[in-house]
Design an enzyme around this catalytic site. Structure first.
Site, PDB file in Angstrom:
ATOM      1  N   GLN A 272      -5.814  -1.118  -4.400  1.00 15.27           N
ATOM      2  CA  GLN A 272      -6.460  -1.701  -4.671  1.00 15.27           C
ATOM      3  C   GLN A 272      -6.724  -1.240  -6.100  1.00 15.27           C
ATOM      4  OE1 GLN A 272      -8.577  -3.807  -2.710  1.00 15.27           O
ATOM      5  NE2 GLN A 272      -9.283  -4.839  -3.777  1.00 15.27           N
TER       6      GLN A 272
ATOM      7  N   CYS B 215      -2.822  -2.374   6.317  1.00 17.97           N
ATOM      8  CA  CYS B 215      -2.742  -0.991   7.392  1.00 17.97           C
ATOM      9  C   CYS B 215      -4.577  -0.921   7.540  1.00 17.97           C
ATOM     10  CB  CYS B 215      -2.824   0.180   6.181  1.00 17.97           C
ATOM     11  SG  CYS B 215      -4.020  -0.081   4.259  1.00 17.97           S
TER      12      CYS B 215
ATOM     13  N   HIS C 230      -5.794  -5.886   3.767  1.00 19.67           N
ATOM     14  CA  HIS C 230      -5.256  -4.698   3.422  1.00 19.67           C
ATOM     15  C   HIS C 230      -4.860  -4.490   5.528  1.00 19.67           C
ATOM     16  CE1 HIS C 230      -5.961  -2.730  -0.622  1.00 19.67           C
ATOM     17  NE2 HIS C 230      -7.034  -3.509   0.050  1.00 19.67           N
TER      18      HIS C 230
ATOM     19  N   CYS D  37       0.812  -1.467  -0.031  1.00 23.91           N
ATOM     20  CA  CYS D  37      -0.228  -0.075   0.158  1.00 23.91           C
ATOM     21  C   CYS D  37       1.035   1.435   0.247  1.00 23.91           C
ATOM     22  CB  CYS D  37      -1.092  -0.066   1.349  1.00 23.91           C
ATOM     23  SG  CYS D  37      -1.233   1.056   2.018  1.00 23.91           S
ATOM     24  N   GLU D  38       0.823   1.767  -1.084  1.00 20.95           N
ATOM     25  CA  GLU D  38       1.908   3.024  -1.000  1.00 20.95           C
ATOM     26  C   GLU D  38       1.192   4.657   0.259  1.00 20.95           C
ATOM     27  OE1 GLU D  38       0.117   4.926  -5.126  1.00 20.95           O
ATOM     28  OE2 GLU D  38      -1.474   5.736  -4.304  1.00 20.95           O
ATOM     29  N   HIS D  39       0.115   4.285   1.190  1.00 20.70           N
ATOM     30  CA  HIS D  39       0.162   5.079   1.879  1.00 20.70           C
ATOM     31  C   HIS D  39       0.843   5.119   3.157  1.00 20.70           C
ATOM     32  CE1 HIS D  39      -3.906   6.063  -0.424  1.00 20.70           C
ATOM     33  NE2 HIS D  39      -3.320   6.813  -0.638  1.00 20.70           N
ATOM     34  N   HIS D  40       0.611   3.508   2.795  1.00 17.20           N
ATOM     35  CA  HIS D  40       0.999   3.153   4.937  1.00 17.20           C
ATOM     36  C   HIS D  40       2.410   2.590   4.793  1.00 17.20           C
ATOM     37  CE1 HIS D  40      -2.700   4.084   5.404  1.00 17.20           C
ATOM     38  NE2 HIS D  40      -2.130   5.271   6.961  1.00 17.20           N
TER      39      HIS D  40
HETATM   40 ZN    ZN Z   1      -2.573   1.672   3.551  1.00 14.84          ZN
END
Ligand code: ZN
Length: 194
Positions: free
Chosen positions: A121, A151, A149, A80-83
């Site tokens: 995703q 995260c 996920h 995941c690119e955010h976390h």
């Molecule tokens: Zn994430």
């Protein structure tokens, strides 16, 4: 931004480890960890080095086959690119050929090409559908992805069993509900004994 070399990347991981309060970044168990993290990045981010046109280039004469080709339950692992947390699940990929069919392992490889990047995703789902449309020129293409996920599981809302589903429908799968219905029946049909 200039691209750091490997030793700079390793020392960046060392910095992150020493940021963990109470941890000893120089203890034995962690000595090679920065090296291993960067090694693992080579693998989990290897999708950037792959070209979808090359992955989907080995096609064969379909000999008039005009039904659905479905590869289901293609497991994948992404980040995941955010976390920078892992997310993993399975993809179901389908297309209806015009005159050319593609080697089935290539469908699995196109999933990995997109999954082995910093991702969300939705982008993986759309990216696979875009590639099928562009390089196979099918009557229709469909991608459905179900994933859990990290995260969501190990931080924040801490939901262990929630699954996110995304879909991209193109061509006849977008236009005709009958095509979507047949696809969903194939995806849900009883698996062969494993
Ligand atoms: Zn994430």
């Amino acid at each position: 931004m200039s691209v750091p070399d490997r030793s700079q990347a390793i020392s960046a991981v060392e910095t992150l480890l020493s940021y963990i309060e109470g941890e000893q970044a120089d203890r034995e168990g962690l000595l090679s960890t920065p090296n291993r993290v960067i090694d693992s990045w080579e693998e989990i981010f290897s999708g950037y080095k792959q070209d979808p046109e090359k992955v989907l280039d080995s096609t064969f004469n379909g000999e008039g086959y005009d039904g659905i080709v479905l590869l289901r339950d293609v497991e994948f692992h992404s980040t995941c690119e955010h976390h920078l947390q892992p997310f993993k699940g399975r993809a179901h990929i389908a297309y209806i050929p015009t005159d050319r069919i593609v080697g089935i392992s290539k469908l699995a490889r196109i999933v990995d090409l997109h999954a082995r990047r910093l991702q969300n995703q939705e982008r993986i789902t759309k990216g696979i559908a875009d590639d099928l449309e562009q390089f196979l020129n099918p009557l229709g293409a469909a991608v459905i992805i179900e994933a859990a996920h990290g995260c969501m599981q190990c931080r924040g809302v801490m939901k262990q069993n929630s699954i996110m589903t995304t879909s991209a429908m193109r061509g006849v799968f977008f236009e005709k509900s009958e095509a979507r219905t047949e696809l969903m029946q194939l995806i849900r049909s009883a698996p062969l004994s494993r």
